[in-house]
Scaffold this active site. Sequence first.
Site, PDB file in Angstrom:
ATOM      1  N   GLU A 126       0.787  -1.251   0.057  1.00  0.00           N
ATOM      2  CA  GLU A 126      -0.016  -0.042   0.054  1.00  0.00           C
ATOM      3  C   GLU A 126       0.797   1.325   0.032  1.00  0.00           C
ATOM      4  OE1 GLU A 126      -3.278   0.907   0.049  1.00  0.00           O
ATOM      5  OE2 GLU A 126      -3.642   2.524   1.176  1.00  0.00           O
ATOM      6  N   ASP A 127       1.952   1.079   0.713  1.00  0.00           N
ATOM      7  CA  ASP A 127       2.545   2.493   0.838  1.00  0.00           C
ATOM      8  C   ASP A 127       4.053   2.875   0.424  1.00  0.00           C
ATOM      9  OD1 ASP A 127       0.498   3.291   2.634  1.00  0.00           O
ATOM     10  OD2 ASP A 127       1.559   2.673   4.551  1.00  0.00           O
TER      11      ASP A 127
END
Length: 765
Positions: A126-127
């Site tokens: 996600e990051d």
Amino acid sequence: MIGGFAHDERSHLLCILGGKVRHLRPRNQPYKSECIMAGYTADDEKIIGEQFSELLAACNKICKSEADWEMINKAFFLAKEAHKGVRRRSGEPYILHPLAVAKIVVSEEGLGVKSTAAALLHDVVEDTSYTVEDIENLFGSKVASMVDGLTKVAAALNEDVTAQAESFRKVLLTLSDDIRVIIIKIADRLHNMRTLGSMPRHKQIKITSETMYLFAPLAYRLGLYAIKTELEDLSLKYMYPEEYAAIEEKLQATATERNEFMERFIQPIKDKLTEAGVDFTISGRVKTVYSIWSKMQRKKIPFEEIYDLFAVRIVFKPNDLTPEKAQCWHIYSLLTDIYPPKPDRVRDWVNFPKANGYEALHATLMRPDGVWAEVQIRSERMEEIAERGFAAHWKYKQEHDGEDEFDKWLKDVSNALRHPAGNAADFLENIKMTLYMTEMVVFTPKGEARKFPVGATALDFAYDIHSNVGNTAIGAKINHKIESIYTKLNSGDQVQILTAETAHPTIEWLDHVGTMKAKQSIITYLKRVRQNNVERGISIFDNRMKEFGITPSARLFRKLLPAYDCANKDEFYSKLGSEIINLKDIDTVLRQNSKNKVLKFWTFEIAGSKPKDIVVKGVRDVDNMGEQKFVAAECCNPIPGDNITGYKDPITGDIIVHKTDCEALIGLAAQKGENLVGNIKWSTYKAESYLAEIKLRGLDRVGVLRDLAQVITVELDINIRELKIQSHDGIFEGKISLYVSDAESLYSLMDKVNKIKGIDKVERV
Ligand code: MN
């Protein structure tokens, strides 16, 4: 390490992890970083090292092989590197968050090695720049698909809040793939709630409301009681900080007194059980702030009036002499020797475990001060299930096979997810309903117990047996008495479903079911019927278009849909397929200018004078104001061919056209005969059809409705606007609003309707 070349660093790291990382295993040893990487200070490394050691210590329970340890280490190593240089809002290094989540996954949820690795990696895709493929190469497909699921859940929750129901549906979708994803997500949410203080207010509110709406109920449903309780408590703390603080303060102020009282209450129990040779632990628990708060809300009472502030739990180690169940009841009976029990408040979740797997025997005893106190009796196994929920449940389940309540729920949810019916909000409501439901037990004729939410009906029961039983249900024997399938069941009822081959679900059934399974099955059935009609409609339409040599276009449908009173193509095909509409007049429809369709003109003629155009039903032609107008009376709806008499409206001067035998007109004539205009008659008229209403009555027999539809829509060129049929005690009564071209065709229709077998009275309204 060279900074600034993120991509190279990434490939370099992946290469290390893929190969040499094997030598890094500090089994149970405090973690020492091999190299201090850019982005972490010495202080960071110290605290990260401590947290990782704690995780490793917790992993002792789950790591069985060198490969297990390697997976945890490797996941930590990658996560730490990937989140390097990133800090949480609180200022601490980001990696502390996945570390904390992994620890919750192991210690508080009891999941295994792969889930722990996935928890460490849950924010990596996600990051950061790492991909699911990277994870798959390093950790295998199971871990990768969990991380993928977690990434999707995170993305769904980040979406626009207006589509919240849809985001929640996406979150729930992961349930059917791998339930561990949701359990890890709950751990993630728990840690975020524990550290919510450093978030800005609007984020606190968003996260808290998601937690209350979705994650706390899910935790409950998955049997994670301790987590559910903590999530609720934290939510309250951020939602209503003042109320929370006030209750907490009062709890503290009364703590000493309460603890002493609790000790005095527990001591005789300890003595009695020890004397009886039971191997047990006993503890008293103060209610959570949330549960106190919700009781205050529910009962509208102040804190001071809540007396049952604590509950007592007895956890026993079962002996081999008698079954666990018998030991629970034995302890219960020992307790009742000390304190009087409230017999109607025994909760037997030993014989009937809750749908989330919870087992225990709850007793309510009278304390010396006259207040009821709850005592929970559980074996060690039951305790583990109660605390750990899902994971523990699975562990013990392997010992006895067969589908249980939990599997059933999961199967229902998965089915609902695979065949979504209705919109996302409906779907979510359905799932939600199953999350926090109060259950009751109902029995089959063979004495098999089945669980239902309170409010469930015989129809819910039928669908719970099998969707075929539900689809053909016509009635139920409830405690040997025949009742309607809509009857609400009570706990302890014995139910037998009566079926008939010819019975089938109707849309009305949806108002009489409460379970997801029943709703889903009914919708599926109705959709299938509709789909068949749509398919039939398409083929009827296509054939007809071929006759005309027309290729259907969007323009064509823009003309057709309003003409046939349909909102969209689907409705058009479905009505066509089910013979609600037909294509007999399609050539007229195709030829006419659709703009003029909505207005219905006709012309009256006063004998000897010139015909004039008039507008029906109060729709006035502004340009012709001041001239004589004819308006069709709404009381009797005259149509061409009817005998008519005019009545001059004394105020507007318009001539209202009534049927000559109209009762309203007769009344008017009696009072103001001078206003009657007798010499009017029908002239040429431009409209295709006029609204008329007929009433009919007859014997209710199978097929009467079909025959009726046949006569109205097939034999004659007539459109139904509204059809209301009521049937009671074998009598069938109906009212039909339809469009006819003139009185003659209406009477000919009424004749035909009258000839339908069973119909004994037809009259025009
Ligand atoms: Mn996270």
